[in-house]
Scaffold this motif. Structure first.
Motif, PDB file in Angstrom:
ATOM      1  N   SER A  45      56.714 126.457 -15.399  1.00 32.59           N
ATOM      2  CA  SER A  45      56.329 125.296 -16.208  1.00 32.59           C
ATOM      3  C   SER A  45      55.586 125.742 -17.459  1.00 32.59           C
ATOM      4  O   SER A  45      55.187 126.908 -17.593  1.00 32.59           O
ATOM      5  N   SER A  78      59.700 122.482 -17.110  1.00 34.42           N
ATOM      6  CA  SER A  78      60.138 123.870 -17.106  1.00 34.42           C
ATOM      7  C   SER A  78      60.436 124.312 -18.543  1.00 34.42           C
ATOM      8  O   SER A  78      60.994 123.551 -19.333  1.00 34.42           O
ATOM      9  N   ASP A 123      54.159 120.007 -17.189  1.00 36.76           N
ATOM     10  CA  ASP A 123      54.832 120.363 -15.945  1.00 36.76           C
ATOM     11  C   ASP A 123      56.321 120.621 -16.149  1.00 36.76           C
ATOM     12  O   ASP A 123      57.012 121.028 -15.207  1.00 36.76           O
TER      13      ASP A 123
END
Length: 248
Positions: A88, A139, A137
């Motif tokens: 993340s 990716s 959060d």
């Protein structure tokens, strides 16, 4: 100052001198092989110079490694960004520096302090002026090229206390993505950090930088205010000529 570096018979740096000042953006330009990346690697501790002196806050310092440079407050944004695509944004911001939350009474089991990571990542992204990222959060794999570059800049801003070095931070990016990165660079300089940017994009550098340093054949041959230069001036200096306003 007067940094030298030789690879066998090749003189990569032949007495290069450079000063990066707090709160300003310095563009480092020059033809391929001029010594730009080599000089930057010396400053960040990735290469040991053969001669010359590095000074931080006016004190001569021998930088022994990239970790040592980081301890001095110098962060580097590399061309490959050094991001982990499957992690993340928050995890990438703390890559190699993850905070640990201890178990009961400070013992085990221990775990990553993910809450602290998320909060610090949000603050860093806000400080860097990034407005196109919805969540820390997400990716990194799901981000655009400009967003990834901006995250690499934001990470450097979060950890740097004196300077950030950037090697072609907008290579292969479109106009919109480049603008995201440049906004982050301006925000970092506004915080009082010294910013060194290597780039071949002379027009963009004249609009972004406060000063432009020109390298040729391993030497720094000019260090001038960007507002006083034209594209023609910079190209002339790169080719060994004299810019307008300079003594012949």
């Amino acid at each position: 100052m007067d940094i030298t570096k030789r690879y066998g018979h090749v003189q990569a740096l032949a007495g290069a001198s450079l000063q990066v000042r707090p709160g300003e953006v310095l563009a480092l330009v020059g033809d391929n092989g001029a010594g730009k990346s080599t000089l930057t690697k010396v400053i960040c501790g990735a290469l040991a110079p053969d001669g010359g002196t590095l000074s931080f806050w006016g004190e001569a310092t021998r930088v022994t490694s990239t970790r040592h440079a980081q301890d001095l407050g110098v962060e580097t944004v590399y061309q490959d960004l050094a991001l982990a695509p499957d992690l993340s944004v928050a995890e990438n911001m703390f890559l190699g520096r993850e905070p640990i939350r201890r178990g009961v009474f400070g013992g085990w089991p221990a775990a990553l302090d993910r809450r602290r990571m998320r909060e610090a990542a949000r603050d860093a992204i806000k400080t860097a002026g990034i407005t196109t990222l919805s969540s820390v959060d997400r990716s990194v794999r799901d981000l655009s090229g400009g967003q990834r570059q901006a995250i690499a800049v934001a990470r450097a801003v979060m950890w740097a206390t004196s300077a950030i070095l950037m090697d072609e931070p907008t290579a292969a990016l479109g106009t919109k993505q480049t603008d995201i990165v440049y906004d982050s660079i301006r925000s970092a300089a506004a915080r009082g950090l010294a910013i060194l940017v290597i780039s071949h994009d002379i027009p963009k550098m004249l609009g972004l930088a406060d000063r432009v340093a020109v390298m040729r054949q391993g030497r720094t041959i000019a260090n001038l205010p960007a507002r006083d230069l034209t594209i023609s001036d910079v190209v002339t200096l790169m080719l060994g000529g004299t810019a307008r306003g300079e003594a012949a």
